[in-house]
Design a protein around this motif. Structure first.
Motif, PDB file in Angstrom:
ATOM      1  N   THR C   3       0.831  -1.202   0.000  1.00 18.96           N
ATOM      2  CA  THR C   3       0.000   0.000   0.000  1.00 18.96           C
ATOM      3  C   THR C   3       0.860   1.244   0.000  1.00 18.96           C
ATOM      4  O   THR C   3       0.545   2.226  -0.685  1.00 18.96           O
ATOM      5  CB  THR C   3      -0.900   0.058   1.249  1.00 18.96           C
ATOM      6  N   TYR C   4       1.951   1.213   0.734  1.00 18.44           N
ATOM      7  CA  TYR C   4       2.813   2.389   0.737  1.00 18.44           C
ATOM      8  C   TYR C   4       3.265   2.713  -0.664  1.00 18.44           C
ATOM      9  O   TYR C   4       3.249   3.843  -1.112  1.00 18.44           O
ATOM     10  CB  TYR C   4       4.068   2.172   1.608  1.00 18.44           C
ATOM     11  N   ILE C   5       3.684   1.633  -1.356  1.00 16.47           N
ATOM     12  CA  ILE C   5       4.235   1.865  -2.692  1.00 16.47           C
ATOM     13  C   ILE C   5       3.180   2.434  -3.630  1.00 16.47           C
ATOM     14  O   ILE C   5       3.454   3.331  -4.418  1.00 16.47           O
ATOM     15  CB  ILE C   5       4.806   0.552  -3.272  1.00 16.47           C
ATOM     16  N   SER C   6       1.974   1.906  -3.527  1.00 17.34           N
ATOM     17  CA  SER C   6       0.960   2.423  -4.453  1.00 17.34           C
ATOM     18  C   SER C   6       0.465   3.789  -4.023  1.00 17.34           C
ATOM     19  O   SER C   6       0.015   4.580  -4.847  1.00 17.34           O
ATOM     20  CB  SER C   6      -0.199   1.438  -4.574  1.00 17.34           C
ATOM     21  N   LEU C   7       0.593   4.103  -2.732  1.00 15.20           N
ATOM     22  CA  LEU C   7       0.134   5.422  -2.303  1.00 15.20           C
ATOM     23  C   LEU C   7       1.121   6.511  -2.711  1.00 15.20           C
ATOM     24  O   LEU C   7       0.740   7.662  -2.929  1.00 15.20           O
ATOM     25  CB  LEU C   7      -0.025   5.451  -0.778  1.00 15.20           C
ATOM     26  N   ILE C   8       2.389   6.129  -2.786  1.00 15.14           N
ATOM     27  CA  ILE C   8       3.403   7.169  -3.001  1.00 15.14           C
ATOM     28  C   ILE C   8       3.139   7.993  -4.260  1.00 15.14           C
ATOM     29  O   ILE C   8       3.169   9.222  -4.202  1.00 15.14           O
ATOM     30  CB  ILE C   8       4.822   6.542  -3.001  1.00 15.14           C
ATOM     31  N   PRO C   9       2.886   7.376  -5.414  1.00 12.85           N
ATOM     32  CA  PRO C   9       2.575   8.267  -6.537  1.00 12.85           C
ATOM     33  C   PRO C   9       1.165   8.814  -6.497  1.00 12.85           C
ATOM     34  O   PRO C   9       0.869   9.858  -7.084  1.00 12.85           O
ATOM     35  CB  PRO C   9       2.766   7.384  -7.776  1.00 12.85           C
ATOM     36  N   ALA C  10       0.274   8.115  -5.780  1.00 15.42           N
ATOM     37  CA  ALA C  10      -1.133   8.483  -5.867  1.00 15.42           C
ATOM     38  C   ALA C  10      -1.439   9.773  -5.140  1.00 15.42           C
ATOM     39  O   ALA C  10      -2.255  10.577  -5.603  1.00 15.42           O
ATOM     40  CB  ALA C  10      -1.999   7.350  -5.307  1.00 15.42           C
ATOM     41  N   ILE C  11      -0.778   9.985  -4.010  1.00 12.22           N
ATOM     42  CA  ILE C  11      -1.169  11.139  -3.192  1.00 12.22           C
ATOM     43  C   ILE C  11      -0.887  12.475  -3.880  1.00 12.22           C
ATOM     44  O   ILE C  11      -1.756  13.347  -3.886  1.00 12.22           O
ATOM     45  CB  ILE C  11      -0.501  11.053  -1.804  1.00 12.22           C
TER      46      ILE C  11
END
Lengths: 104, 172, 625
Positions: C3-11
């Motif tokens: 989740t961290y990895i996918s959140l990093i570009p998403a935020i």
């Protein structure tokens, strides 16, 4: 007994025809043009008669009679038309009746 | 007989040339009548006496007369000046050339076809009449209708109705 | 972790959306919080993900997560999938951390600008695209990020769009990078056609398996991808856009054109390093291009008047160092220099931004001066940044990173003395122009008075970056000085270690040499620019100086070779050459109409003549057949 070769006879008709053609191309007066046409008709009919003699059938002469009839009618109508043209354009010059042309 | 043929032929040619190159209309027409008469002689020599007679009667007698009357009515060619203006000698060259070409073709065409010599047999008017009214009956009828059409047409086309423009429409 | 990895570009992308849609309605404070906050949250997430990653070494070298399916058409399968390994971790850290500081700085810098929300929206979009670029698992997604950062660069360079020159600079940047991008996408096509996949790891594995070293196809693909990297990183021959890109606001120059976007080329080459080991010619070309670029840009920086242009040429030069390192196979050294460079270059740009702002948009350094006493904090941070840039021995981080590159340029298997010479000359030049910049801007008498002093929101990021410019270098110390290899051991999990020739040279000698050269450069700058400015005055009016100032005539060269012919062609085609075909057809038809119309002149005898001629011709033809 006429032993003139048929070629000569037909050649005579051809020469008359061509003379009529020359006259048609050269003259500007409509009466003369009509005259030249008459010459051409006449020579065409002569060919028919010559051919009829060649084949010893009356068909040639019959054809000539028909040509004569057609020529007569054609001359009558043509002259009437020439009268109309003369009254409208006041001239018999074939070159001046050129209204039926491309307007560009 | 042949000499008569050749004489009549040459008269026909010469008078036709005079007819088409004349400046005076009436003179030309008269030359044309002469040409027709010589052609009639040729017809007689060609064992077609009926046609010879018809040629004189109808062609030279009726059609040419019609021509002459109309010419006189239109009152042209008496002075000859317009004709002189219109008929420059230089204009003869190209039509003559074309006619010469056609003549050459004609001669070539004729001399390449072998023709059996003709037999003398006079075709009497009786034969012509029988043929005309049996085999070519329909054509005769059509010719008659054509003549009638010609009459009506000539009358109609020859009449002139005076055009009357109302005085208000006359442009000054 | 996933989740961290996918959140990093998403935020940041979410931040962009919010600001783009609602930016007009929010207050400045909210916009600042959202804009800077989104990047701050991502920085935090990166730290967390990073610590977890470091803990799981050396068993797990990379994590990947598939977020959703993007393309599934026939042979082509590309997903939105991210993968985190050592290389992308370093890049993420730099992007988010430096990005966060720059965003905070921008809150005060852009405070009076009317496009405040637009600015933060674009900046967030940029950070999001850059993160997609470095985290991408497949090369198509990488290209998506690549294009995204190109777009944001265009938007942000031309941010003050009311000035036409800014729009021109933005277009120039976009078009020149576009040339590189086209080469890159062709390279991607070749890769996909050859291997049927777009996943980067699969591609690299298959390439090393199927392509022979030095084979034409490997060389071609490597060269094409290099073309893309050259465009984005502003190296020879596509370097002309970066100096003009300084038309954008200073935070933009700091973030995009110093720390992140221009290093995307470095990232690409590092990511596809397998291809370059399969095409040694191209790798040597990278080294040569790097060496040439750093020299050319160094000379050009020496002649500039505009403060930001000096820094722009300096960036081109430093990225030349990174390319030089990549070219000799010193992968970790290149990434190390990237990280350090991001710190001090961002610092320099932000400080320059402060100087320009307080001097009321004055860019010419010869109109500045004496700011040492008026703005001490800015002066100190600027000095630290410039020292790090010049690689001041032992105390700055720049020394360690640049020194590593210089050492590897001669000691690596594919290194050479020439490359080292180029590097050392570049170091001399760097010291020279950096301290020229310092001496002219901050010393001497003040020609323009500062209108106000910067506030805390601008100075605190400067101080933080200055600290890093000094201390961040201590994670990688050479053998002779402590032999700490924290950084390279991290990066060597993903990239191959540099192969060093066992030569007779010892590292100490070279380090001493570079230290001496740097100090010599600083001393020369001191003499020529501060003590006896007359010496530099006469040089600055020479033809050579003007040649350097115009960037070695590249702009003019491109203008003559490319722009003028295209403009000339466009001028010729002004009436639309290809439309002439259609017009020509209709004109031909009309012409034929008129020609044929002549034959219809209404004259009877003309018609008769044409009959007769026709009859004559036809009969003659028939009879003579």
């Amino acid at each position: 007994m006429l032993t003139v070769p048929v070629e000569i006879q037909i050649m005579l008709a051809g020469i008359l025809f061509l003379l009529g053609l020359i006259g048609l191309l050269v003259r500007r007066n409509m009466i003369f043009m009509l005259m030249s046409i008459e010459v051409m008709f006449n020579s065409a009919g002569m060919v028919f008669v010559i051919a009829g003699k060649q084949w010893r059938q009356p068909d040639g002469q019959v054809m000539f009679i028909f040509i004569l009839a057609v020529t007569a009618v054609e001359v009558a109508i043509a002259l009437a038309l020439i009268l109309q043209v003369y009254h409208h354009f006041k001239t018999l010059d074939a070159d001046s009746v050129n209204k039926l042309r491309d307007s560009n | 007989m042949n000499t008569f043929f050749y004489i009549a032929a040459s008269i026909a040619i010469i008078s036709t040339i005079m007819a088409i190159s004349g400046r005076n209309a009436i003179h030309s027409l008269l030359f044309l009548i002469l040409s027709l008469l010589s052609v009639s002689v040729i017809f007689y020599l060609l064992d077609a006496p009926f046609i010879a007679a018809l040629e004189v009667i109808i062609y030279a007698g009726a059609i040419m007369v019609l021509f002459i009357f109309v010419t006189m009515m239109l009152n042209i060619g008496m002075e000859g000046r317009t004709e002189k203006k219109w008929l420059r000698p230089g204009m003869w060259i190209i039509p003559s050339l074309l006619a010469a070409v056609l003549l050459a073709d004609f001669i070539l065409a004729i001399t390449h076809v072998p023709v059996s010599p003709s037999v003398d047999q006079v075709i009497l008017p009786k034969q012509v009449g029988i043929s005309l009214f049996s085999t070519y009956l329909l054509a005769v009828e059509i010719a008659a209708i054509l003549l009638m059409a010609g009459v009506i047409g000539a009358y109609h086309l020859g009449s002139q109705k005076k055009k009357i423009t109302h005085r208000f429409l006359i442009k000054n | 972790m996933a989740t961290y990895i996918s959140l990093i570009p998403a935020i940041p992308l979410l931040g962009f959306l919010v600001l783009a849609l609602f930016g007009q309605k929010l207050t400045r404070k909210t916009i600042g919080i959202i804009g800077a906050g989104s990047v701050g949250i991502v920085a935090l997430l990166t730290l967390i993900a990073g610590t977890e990653f470091l803990k799981s070494l050396p068993q797990v070298k990379s994590y990947s997560v598939v977020v959703w399916q993007w393309i599934n058409a026939g042979n082509l399968k590309a997903d939105i999938s991210f993968s985190l390994d050592a290389l992308s971790l370093v890049f993420c850290f730099v992007i988010t951390f430096v990005g966060f500081l720059i965003h905070v700085y921008s809150i005060e810098f852009m405070a009076k600008d009317e496009g405040f929300s637009r600015f933060f929206a674009y900046m967030n979009l940029f950070v999001g695209s850059m993160l997609i670029l470095v985290l991408a698992d497949n090369i198509l997604l990488l290209y998506l990020g690549w294009e995204g950062v190109g777009l944001c660069s265009y938007l942000l360079i031309g941010f003050w769009y009311k000035e036409p020159a800014n729009g021109y600079a933005a277009r120039k940047a976009f078009i020149i990078t576009r040339i590189g991008d086209t080469a890159m996408i062709i390279g991607i096509f070749i890769l996909f056609l050859s291997f049927g996949t777009v996943n980067i790891n699969d591609l690299m594995q298959q390439a090393s398996g199927k392509w022979a070293a030095g084979s034409p196809i490997a060389v071609l693909t490597a060269a094409l991808l290099l073309g893309g990297a050259l465009g984005k990183s502003a190296q020879l021959p596509l370097q002309t856009w970066l100096p003009d890109a300084m038309a954008g606001p200073s935070p933009v120059s700091a973030l995009i054109h110093a720390a992140t976007m221009v290093t995307a080329g470095v990232y690409l080459i590092a990511r596809t390093h397998v291809l370059y080991s399969l095409a040694p010619i191209v790798q040597t070309a990278i080294a040569i291009i790097g060496a040439l670029t750093l020299l050319i840009a160094g000379f050009s920086a020496l002649a500039q008047h505009d403060l930001k242009r000096i820094l722009a040429y300096s960036t081109i030069s430093q990225i030349g160092y990174m390319f030089l390192a990549l070219g000799v196979g010193a992968w970790s050294a290149a990434v190390f220099h990237f990280m350090i460079h991001a710190f001090f270059k961002a610092l320099l740009f932000l400080a320059a931004g402060v100087v320009i702002l307080v001097l009321n948009e004055e860019h010419d350094i010869f109109k500045m001066g004496g700011l040492r006493k008026k703005m001490p904090v800015v002066y100190m941070t600027f000095l630290i940044g410039a020292s790090s840039l010049s690689a001041l021995p032992l105390i700055t981080a720049g020394f360690y990173s640049k020194d590593a590159i210089l050492w590897y340029s001669i000691s690596s298997e594919t290194g050479s003395t020439l490359l080292w010479l180029a590097g050392i000359t570049g170091a001399f030049l760097t010291a020279l122009y950096s301290f020229r910049m310092i001496f002219i801007t901050f010393f001497g008498e003040a020609k323009t008075q500062p209108a106000f002093l910067p506030g805390k929101t601008m100075t605190i990021p400067l101080i933080i970056l200055a600290v890093f410019s000094v201390f961040a270098g201590f994670v990688e110390l050479p053998k002779s000085m402590g032999n700490i290899h924290l950084f390279s051991s991290l990066v060597d999990n993903t990239l191959p270690a540099v192969v060093v020739n066992e030569t007779g040279h010892s590292e100490i000698v070279f380090q001493l040499l570079s230290a001496i050269i740097v100090l010599a450069g600083i001393y020369l700058a001191y003499t020529v620019y501060l003590k006896k400015p007359a010496l530099s005055e006469s040089f600055s009016h020479s033809r050579l100086n003007r040649f350097f100032e115009k960037g070695w005539g590249f702009d003019k060269f491109y203008d003559v070779i490319f722009v003028k012919p295209v403009v000339w062609l466009a001028e010729i085609d002004k009436d639309d050459l290809f439309d002439w075909l259609n017009i020509g057809i209709s004109r031909l038809a009309l012409l034929m109409n008129r020609l044929l119309g002549i034959t219809q002149n209404g004259k009877l005898r003309w018609y008769l003549m044409s009959f007769t001629v026709g009859i004559a011709l036809i009969l003659t033809y028939l009879i003579c057949r």
